[in-house]
Design an enzyme around this catalytic site. Sequence first.
Site, PDB file in Angstrom:
ATOM      1  N   SER A 159      54.116  45.238  77.764  1.00 20.44           N
ATOM      2  CA  SER A 159      53.274  44.191  78.347  1.00 20.44           C
ATOM      3  C   SER A 159      52.426  43.394  77.366  1.00 20.44           C
ATOM      4  CB  SER A 159      52.358  44.794  79.415  1.00 20.44           C
ATOM      5  OG  SER A 159      53.087  44.970  80.602  1.00 20.44           O
ATOM      6  N   SER A 218      53.219  42.042  81.295  1.00 21.66           N
ATOM      7  CA  SER A 218      52.197  41.671  82.261  1.00 21.66           C
ATOM      8  C   SER A 218      50.992  40.957  81.652  1.00 21.66           C
ATOM      9  CB  SER A 218      51.701  42.923  82.987  1.00 21.66           C
ATOM     10  OG  SER A 218      51.028  43.782  82.082  1.00 21.66           O
ATOM     11  N   LYS A 268      42.119  40.677  79.143  1.00 19.03           N
ATOM     12  CA  LYS A 268      43.029  40.876  80.277  1.00 19.03           C
ATOM     13  C   LYS A 268      42.238  41.442  81.458  1.00 19.03           C
ATOM     14  CE  LYS A 268      47.503  43.073  81.401  1.00 19.03           C
ATOM     15  NZ  LYS A 268      48.593  43.934  80.884  1.00 19.03           N
TER      16      LYS A 268
END
Lengths: 486, 478
Positions: free
Chosen positions: A178, A154, A79
């Site tokens: 997330s 996210s 990420k």
Amino acid sequence: MDILDLTAVELAAKIKEKEVSVLDAVEAVIKQIEEKEEKLHCYVTIDKEGARKRAEEVQKAIDAGTLTGPLAGVPVAIKDNMCTKDMLTTCSSKILGNFIPTYSAEAVIKLEEAGAVIIGKTNMDEFAMGSTTETSAFGVTKNPWNEEHVPGGSSGGSAAAVAADECFFSLGSDTGGSIRQPASFCGVVGMKPTYGTVSRYGLIAYGSSLDQIGPLAKDVTDCATILEVISSYDVKDSTSVERKDTDFTKALVNDVTGMKIGIPKDYFKEGLDPDVKEAVLAAANLLKEKGAIVEEFDLSLVEYAIPTYYTIAAAEASSNLERFDGVKYGYRTEDYEGLHHMYKKTRSEGFGEEVKRRIMLGSFVLSSGYYDAYYLKALKVKALIKKAFDEAFAKYDVILGPVAPTTAPKLGSSLAEPIKMYLGDIYTISVNLAGLPGISVPCGLDKAGLPIGLQLIGNTFEEKKLIQTAFTYEQARGKFEKKEGK
Amino acid sequence: MAKQYETVIGLEVHVELATKTKIFCGCSTEFGGAPNTHTCPVCTGMPGSLPVLNKQVVEYAIAVGLATNCSITRYCKFDRKNYFYPDNPQNYQISQLYLPICRNGGVEIETETGKKVVGIHEIHMEEDAGKLIHDEWENCSLVDYNRSGVPLIEIVSEPDMRSAEEVIAYLEKLRLIIQYLGASDCKLQEGSMRADVNLSVREVGAKEFGTRTEMKNLNSFKAIARAIEGEKNRQIDLLNEGKKVIQETRRWDDTKETSYAMRSKEDAQDYRYFPDPDLVPVRISDEWLEEIKANQPEFRTEKMLRYKEEYDIPDYDIDIITNSKHLADIFEATVAICNQPKKVSNWLMVETMRLLKEHEMEPEDIVFSPENLAKLILLVENKAINSTVAKEVFEVVFDKDIDPEAYVEEKGLKTVNDQGALRKTIEYIVEANQQSVEDYHNGKQKAMGFLVGQTMKAMQGKADPAMVNRILKEILES
């Protein structure tokens, strides 16, 4: 054999047995990226050449017998809020659009030490603020199951990349759901460990007291294996916890006999999509059939979780994001007169709408005269939520419920109503507020064919009970059908 | 009749702690490195970096708190103070607001008006900021983060002081305690000790405090005294003119002996303090506290008593020597080598003090080592050099900490102990100065002095004056 059908652990085993080379695995992923990425946009940065070079080094170490771990040679995606040395790290924000760190996050270092090969950095909601990956400054990511839908957020890029076989597993971060929510939306397994289990050093902070790094993977076995590799006691992170029970793969046991599972009635009230409800309750029944004791109980404090979370996370974020000012690194506006104008213009241009909204919210709840009424009160509610979970875990080994009220919404349907989007975090955020571990496992499809996630929540430091329950469920459920033509 | 006013003063004193590494990272705290060489991701506010508390900072803060009679907060926390400025890389300073480590203490001071206790409201730990360098030529500013993250304690007094004299006495007392603890060198000029003065005036007998101002940029005790005098008069003048004192922060310009307003209370910032989620609360156990108590050094009062017993030197000397930890350390170490307390004390009291005054230095600035002072004392003791030469040599020791033995050897300063050579010189001097010999025999004692002087001159100072006197007398009387 299609390499891409293998799980991370299976691939590493094949590499070890010399049936597949590390470069084969990397090339297979690159080919898949070349086919899919234009449509899906899972990545912000893809480092094909770096991955090929690294594949050779890792192969040598494996051949020399110096790399023997269960992830050696496996391509991974990170990420984009985790620092990677010499590789662009943007948080999907314009303000860090040119930021190349001189150091790697501790979790990334752990993966590299284990021989994983970094393919690239995945797209996300800007600074992890959002539930759809639509707040990224670098374009939206699409759900591999249906490109008209969001992948969740996210960590949407990380979840979509695993679902689309653009990597074998990925790292995400979870502040309010997330990891678990995009895993649910994309039909993969995602886990958020107990706060303090994975070092936050090098993770660009959103809500420091809630942020945790965790894996997104194809199955529970991969998930447990990855978590075992990345968890560490790190003296560079004061909130890191020294624990001796991180041999998570030991919990991959197909048995839930006598396991006490609690279902919070409050998680099944209005607002929950009927398809989701049905699939989650069916999963509970399956565990019951396997010998678990399943009961309903009250967890009514959950209704206060959302305001509490958005107060604390926004307050911390408003301070954490102050360092992005155009002075030291990252984006700086071109024309300005004097320091304060430079600050204002840089931050106005560099941050997106959702980030600005949360910075303003956070600044407000911390401002003099409001601190007690908002921030302090939120901390008190946080303590009460933790207490309610403590009471629940006095009775139950694991808590079971949905990950999100619905399956993945359509692209463009969420950001217009931020409050509604915030309400979608209802089942995941109390886990962060209480610092608990949680896992999302695919448990069915809705009528539109979109994946549904089952959430299992454990007491602090009891990931093993979660892993055992999730593994047993996964075995009973059988193979989770992938989307056709994928 | 003109109104009578009373001055009310409270101080905020920042002290840089003498730890080897910074408060939240492993970077060196050393002063004077090339810009941005003592830095890392943590003290430059890079994304994803995290602070880790330096335990030594807590120990120094507790030690200062104990020595100033504070109660120690056994569960204390760090808070973020949020404000944007480029010398502050995170745009928040990690400090303590809600639970500072020390509270409710005080120190006793003594001035001409007597003894009194100045209360200490609190002591808290925090990080220092970097330094901005404004480049006038390039029209830009540069920032050096070497100082960013250097540990500080801020000692906040109660508004208990009434004059510049009391303020100086309080600061000297604090400085001495902290120097004795080894927690800081407390040099005002170098900024390792910084004092902000909060001052208000009120009519004598009034119960309420007047409106106060905060004065910054005070780099010496003299500047502090001048600033207090200046600000007191400025406020009294305002009140006498029927005007109001505005609550504001002012900057002292010591060369112009005047101050100007930096910012008023109206544009005071909201720092949005909240507990730093990256740091865990500090719990101070009984064991830890006891350990720190047990390690507290000998303070001045105890030292004074011991000197009296152990060294038998005058009270006056003890007072001066123990008034600086550095001077006391030099004294003790030198005595340990040469075992001549009175001689060591004399060198410190007379020559050292003279040179310090001449160079406008503080005792803390002394660079010579106890070894070299001891050597010098022994050279005199063994009559290898006379006291005049010793004073010359000491000036060089004071300046450059040279080895006096080697120096005396190299420069040929050793006393000539060859009686034959000396006698020959004296005979020559007597021969050449018959008028003086006559004066001597006529009872003029001054003539004797002249002849000794001439001899010393001829010997280039390298003669033992006692021996010169003796031989000269022999020759004159014969």
